[in-house]
Design a protein around this motif. Structure first.
Motif, short mmCIF file in Angstrom:
data_model
loop_
_atom_site.label_atom_id
_atom_site.label_comp_id
_atom_site.label_asym_id
_atom_site.label_seq_id
_atom_site.Cartn_x
_atom_site.Cartn_y
_atom_site.Cartn_z
N HIS A 153 1.91 -1.65 -3.28
CA HIS A 153 0.09 -2.62 -3.48
C HIS A 153 0.12 -3.51 -3.85
N HIS A 178 1.25 -3.60 -8.27
CA HIS A 178 1.35 -2.49 -8.16
C HIS A 178 2.17 -0.87 -7.61
N ASP A 193 1.91 2.58 -5.93
CA ASP A 193 1.54 4.15 -6.63
C ASP A 193 2.37 5.11 -6.48
N ARG A 204 2.54 8.84 -5.92
CA ARG A 204 1.57 10.23 -5.29
C ARG A 204 2.51 11.55 -5.43
N MET A 239 -0.45 -2.34 1.49
CA MET A 239 0.06 -1.56 0.88
C MET A 239 1.33 -0.93 2.41
#
Ligand code: MN
Length: 451
Positions: free
Chosen positions: A37, A43, A45, A47, A100
């Motif tokens: 992203h 960074h 992410d 999940r 993203m």
């Protein structure tokens, strides 16, 4: 029920402005995703699907396969399950604005009780993704006053066979596992408005009408030799599942030759059509899995389907039967294919799930002998100006390639022009853009093929 879990997520976003899903909370599963992203800072992410939502951590430096690298992971709000597929550009000025991509995805498993482990701040789990595998650890950092209540963790790899102290997986594999695109390509992509939107009504014999809900597939008759007349075009014969893609309002159904809806069996593949600039379309093609040489192999397709490895699947589009209010089946094949290239332009590249099956016009003998050398299944020759006719007819013929094992291997090892294989299989691509050049498809370098 459970939607209060997404309150923070929803409060931060204006769903009239961002393409991200508003989300629902549904049954639990064990999928994971790592998004790359580029927002105010770059960074990753992480999940993990748990209790019907995606537990999320923002990892500024990204995961490392080296157990010595302990990466800061800031817990962020739970995201909805639908987010697992999300790839796109969040508009500037919106929360998390920027592109993203789905950098990795797969399934995960806790090594203990995930609720207890998360609570106590020592959470071990396994990943089975394309890039990240084996054991991983998230350990909570003791809160400091300057953290202002932030929930910070360290993410690092466990010592096991999936670790790697040499490779920087972030630079070695920067691409989306969903579409093959790099995050820069999302930003650099020209606005869709700049492209020539396909105009189906201009095709000769196009018929205005509702989208048919069933199509009688055109099938090729076996033939001993390639047609010699100039008004034929020749395509590679694929070794996979013949499939019709019915696209309607962003949803795609993938229908087998026998009329069965196999959409769910194909993993992420249906999602690959969502970006196409159309409301309704029917695309005829073949679902395949390519080997390392770019050749479709039925055995590999079967393996991928039984393993649930949906992200290996490729859809080779070779005909466009309906587009936005127009039935194109009575239009000439070469016009339908030209419109198809326009529809696909900008949405495919060498690693994407959608490909265009290019062709040669006129004398197909060079293509045929090359196909034989390469161990391809054969060639399908089609009348260039023919309409699409259901059933088996003489306007599409299939000719098996000559195949002898040793010869195939000799044909390969000989060549620096392994690119020639790419030329047949996927060389419709120039710098990530589809380029249609009329008589000879891009990459079909005739002197090379004839050699
Ligand atoms: Mn983020």
């Amino acid at each position: 029920m459970g939607s209060e879990k997404l309150q923070t997520y929803r409060r931060k976003r204006d769903f009239s402005k961002t393409p991200e899903p508003a989300g629902t909370v549904s049954e639990t599963g064990n999928r994971f995703v790592v998004h790359k992203h580029s927002a105010s800072s770059d960074h990753y992410d992480l999940r993990l699907e748990l209790d019907g939502v995606l537990k999320s951590w923002a990892v500024p430096k990204g995961p490392s396969l080296n157990p010595a690298d302990k990466r800061l992971a800031a817990a962020t709000e739970d995201h909805p399950l639908d987010y697992i597929d999300f790839e796109g550009v969040i508009p500037e000025g919106e929360y998390g604005g920027g592109p993203m991509i789905v950098w990795d995805t797969g399934v995960w498993a806790p090594m203990g009780d995930p609720h207890a482990d998360l609570e106590k701040g020592s959470f071990k789990f396994r990943l089975a993704g394309e890039k990240l595998n084996g054991g991983w650890m998230l350990t909570r950092l003791k809160g400091k006053p300057e953290d202002k209540g932030r929930d910070n963790w360290l993410l690092f790899k466990e010592r096991d066979p999936a670790m790697d102290t040499e490779i920087d997986i972030l630079t070695a594999r920067p691409e989306s596992v969903k579409t093959g695109r790099r995050i820069e390509e999302l930003v650099a992509a020209p606005a869709p408005a700049k492209r020539n939107k396909p105009v189906p009504g201009k095709l000769p014999n196009a018929v205005k009408g509702p989208m048919p809900d069933k199509i009688d597939l055109q099938l090729a008759s076996p033939a001993a030799a390639l047609p010699k007349d100039a008004d034929w075009l020749h395509e590679i014969k694929f070794d996979g599942y013949r499939t019709l893609a019915f696209i309607e309002d962003g949803k795609t159904r993938l229908i087998t030759r026998g009329g069965l809806d196999w959409t769910r069996r194909y993993g992420d593949l249906p999602g690959a059509f969502a970006a196409l600039d159309c409301k309704q379309a029917i695309i005829d093609g073949e679902i395949v899995v390519l080997d390392e040489k770019g050749i479709s192999r039925f055995g590999k397709l079967q393996d991928a389907l039984s393993e649930g490895a949906g992200n290996k699947l490729v859809f080779y589009a070779f005909d466009l039967l309906y587009l936005d209010g127009w039935d194109l089946r009575a239009s000439p094949l070469n016009k339908r294919k030209a419109l198809l290239t326009q529809l696909l332009a900008g949405h495919i590249n060498a690693r994407s799930a959608l490909h265009y099956s290019d062709h040669m016009e006129g004398d197909g003998s060079a293509l045929y002998s090359r196909a034989s050398d390469m161990g391809l299944e054969g060639i399908v020759s089609k009348r260039a100006n023919g309409p699409y006719q259901g059933g088996r007819s003489s306007s599409w013929v299939k000719v098996k390639a000559l195949q002898t094992g040793d010869f195939i291997i000799a044909g390969y090892t000989d060549s620096e022009d392994a690119g020639g294989i790419g030329a047949l299989g996927m060389a419709e691509w120039v710098d990530g853009e589809l380029q249609y050049r009329g008589k000879v498809g891009t990459g079909f370098d005739v002197p090379t093929i004839a050699r």
